[in-house]
Design a protein around this motif. Structure first.
Motif, PDB file in Angstrom:
ATOM      1  N   ARG A  60       0.835  -1.204   0.000  1.00  0.00           N
ATOM      2  CA  ARG A  60       0.000   0.000   0.000  1.00  0.00           C
ATOM      3  C   ARG A  60       0.868   1.252   0.000  1.00  0.00           C
ATOM      4  N   GLU A  61       1.918   1.261   0.840  1.00  0.00           N
ATOM      5  CA  GLU A  61       2.808   2.425   0.906  1.00  0.00           C
ATOM      6  C   GLU A  61       3.613   2.593  -0.377  1.00  0.00           C
ATOM      7  N   SER A  62       3.922   1.492  -1.064  1.00  0.00           N
ATOM      8  CA  SER A  62       4.706   1.559  -2.297  1.00  0.00           C
ATOM      9  C   SER A  62       3.858   1.894  -3.511  1.00  0.00           C
ATOM     10  N   GLY A  63       2.528   1.845  -3.385  1.00  0.00           N
ATOM     11  CA  GLY A  63       1.652   2.166  -4.502  1.00  0.00           C
ATOM     12  C   GLY A  63       1.484   1.016  -5.484  1.00  0.00           C
ATOM     13  N   TRP A  64       1.623  -0.207  -5.005  1.00  0.00           N
ATOM     14  CA  TRP A  64       1.547  -1.371  -5.882  1.00  0.00           C
ATOM     15  C   TRP A  64       0.175  -2.021  -5.882  1.00  0.00           C
ATOM     16  N   LEU A  68      -1.018  -5.064  -8.508  1.00  0.00           N
ATOM     17  CA  LEU A  68      -1.276  -6.389  -7.943  1.00  0.00           C
ATOM     18  C   LEU A  68      -2.729  -6.809  -8.155  1.00  0.00           C
ATOM     19  N   ALA A  69      -3.654  -5.871  -8.102  1.00  0.00           N
ATOM     20  CA  ALA A  69      -5.061  -6.197  -8.361  1.00  0.00           C
ATOM     21  C   ALA A  69      -5.252  -6.609  -9.819  1.00  0.00           C
ATOM     22  N   ARG A  70      -4.559  -5.942 -10.761  1.00  0.00           N
ATOM     23  CA  ARG A  70      -4.631  -6.347 -12.168  1.00  0.00           C
ATOM     24  C   ARG A  70      -4.058  -7.746 -12.362  1.00  0.00           C
ATOM     25  N   GLU A  71      -2.981  -8.046 -11.655  1.00  0.00           N
ATOM     26  CA  GLU A  71      -2.407  -9.397 -11.724  1.00  0.00           C
ATOM     27  C   GLU A  71      -3.380 -10.425 -11.168  1.00  0.00           C
ATOM     28  N   ASP A  72      -4.094 -10.067 -10.120  1.00  0.00           N
ATOM     29  CA  ASP A  72      -5.089 -10.983  -9.553  1.00  0.00           C
ATOM     30  C   ASP A  72      -6.220 -11.259 -10.536  1.00  0.00           C
ATOM     31  N   SER A 121     -18.902  -5.984 -14.137  1.00  0.00           N
ATOM     32  CA  SER A 121     -19.369  -5.730 -12.768  1.00  0.00           C
ATOM     33  C   SER A 121     -18.747  -6.724 -11.780  1.00  0.00           C
ATOM     34  N   GLU A 122     -18.515  -7.955 -12.216  1.00  0.00           N
ATOM     35  CA  GLU A 122     -17.880  -8.952 -11.343  1.00  0.00           C
ATOM     36  C   GLU A 122     -16.427  -8.572 -11.054  1.00  0.00           C
ATOM     37  N   ILE A 123     -15.716  -8.104 -12.073  1.00  0.00           N
ATOM     38  CA  ILE A 123     -14.318  -7.673 -11.880  1.00  0.00           C
ATOM     39  C   ILE A 123     -14.262  -6.472 -10.956  1.00  0.00           C
ATOM     40  N   ILE A 124     -15.133  -5.514 -11.161  1.00  0.00           N
ATOM     41  CA  ILE A 124     -15.140  -4.308 -10.319  1.00  0.00           C
ATOM     42  C   ILE A 124     -15.519  -4.655  -8.881  1.00  0.00           C
ATOM     43  N   ARG A 125     -16.427  -5.608  -8.694  1.00  0.00           N
ATOM     44  CA  ARG A 125     -16.834  -6.010  -7.341  1.00  0.00           C
ATOM     45  C   ARG A 125     -15.691  -6.713  -6.611  1.00  0.00           C
ATOM     46  N   ARG A 126     -14.994  -7.605  -7.316  1.00  0.00           N
ATOM     47  CA  ARG A 126     -13.926  -8.362  -6.672  1.00  0.00           C
ATOM     48  C   ARG A 126     -12.615  -7.590  -6.559  1.00  0.00           C
ATOM     49  N   TYR A 127     -12.280  -6.814  -7.574  1.00  0.00           N
ATOM     50  CA  TYR A 127     -10.982  -6.126  -7.626  1.00  0.00           C
ATOM     51  C   TYR A 127     -11.179  -4.650  -7.964  1.00  0.00           C
ATOM     52  N   GLU A 129      -9.513  -2.100  -6.966  1.00  0.00           N
ATOM     53  CA  GLU A 129      -8.254  -1.381  -7.128  1.00  0.00           C
ATOM     54  C   GLU A 129      -7.656  -1.559  -8.522  1.00  0.00           C
ATOM     55  N   ALA A 130      -8.130  -2.558  -9.295  1.00  0.00           N
ATOM     56  CA  ALA A 130      -7.550  -2.839 -10.612  1.00  0.00           C
ATOM     57  C   ALA A 130      -7.811  -1.706 -11.599  1.00  0.00           C
ATOM     58  N   GLY A 131      -8.885  -0.985 -11.429  1.00  0.00           N
ATOM     59  CA  GLY A 131      -9.168   0.148 -12.312  1.00  0.00           C
ATOM     60  C   GLY A 131      -9.686  -0.259 -13.676  1.00  0.00           C
ATOM     61  N   VAL A 132     -10.322  -1.420 -13.795  1.00  0.00           N
ATOM     62  CA  VAL A 132     -10.866  -1.862 -15.077  1.00  0.00           C
ATOM     63  C   VAL A 132     -12.168  -1.110 -15.321  1.00  0.00           C
ATOM     64  N   SER A 133     -12.244  -0.401 -16.447  1.00  0.00           N
ATOM     65  CA  SER A 133     -13.453   0.349 -16.769  1.00  0.00           C
ATOM     66  C   SER A 133     -14.168  -0.202 -18.000  1.00  0.00           C
TER      67      SER A 133
END
Length: 162
Positions: A60-64, A68-72, A121-127, A129-133
């Motif tokens: 969180r402090e490193s801004g990752w 990491l959410a996109r990798e998930d 909507s499933e991606i946005i609900r689960r992740y 932080e990934a920023g998928v629009s």
């Protein structure tokens, strides 16, 4: 003989021994406050932390978190989209909030375009932080004759496939 605060000596001794009333020496010791040192043993905040908590704070402090959410999303694609869909569609790229998914056939790409809202909507609900629009579904790669050392401008072959 009564103590200075008005209590009999036995009661004052009892309270002092039970820790309910400080002794005169303890009052003098309390006046000298030690310097708050973060390396002092038994100080607040010195409890051990779990490895997961330490790593979560570090990322969180490193801004990752977003990366990491996109990798998930990619690693857990089968859970998000379902096992049948995961066998026939694979996420291949993230670009400015756009997730590109390559399908094994154009039929799968067409079918998944109709399910875009549900998957998004499933991606946005689960992740979140990934920023998928948005999600883009593309078909399989096909050979192209539009490039190479011997290309000729024009319409290209017309009856190559019968």
């Amino acid at each position: 003989m009564p103590e200075p605060d008005g209590l009999p000596e036995t009661v004052a001794t009892y309270l002092r021994l039970r820790g309910l009333q400080p002794s005169a020496g303890a009052q003098r010791r309390r006046r000298r406050r030690p310097v708050d040192d973060e390396d002092a043993p038994f100080a607040p905040g010195r409890d051990p932390h779990g490895v997961g908590d330490v790593l979560a704070a570090f990322t969180r402090e490193s801004g990752w978190d977003a990366q990491l959410a996109r990798e998930d999303v990619v690693l857990r694609w089968a859970e998000v989209a379902g096992p049948d869909t995961a066998r026939n569609a694979t996420p291949i790229a993230f670009t400015d909030g756009l997730l590109t998914v390559q399908c094994t056939s154009t039929a799968w790409a067409t079918q998944l375009r109709s399910l875009r809202a549900h998957l998004l909507s499933e991606i946005i609900r689960r992740y979140p932080e990934a920023g998928v629009s948005d999600i883009r579904f593309i078909g399989p790669d096909v050979p192209s004759w539009k490039w190479g050392p011997r290309t000729v401008p024009g319409r290209g072959p017309r009856d190559t496939y019968g």
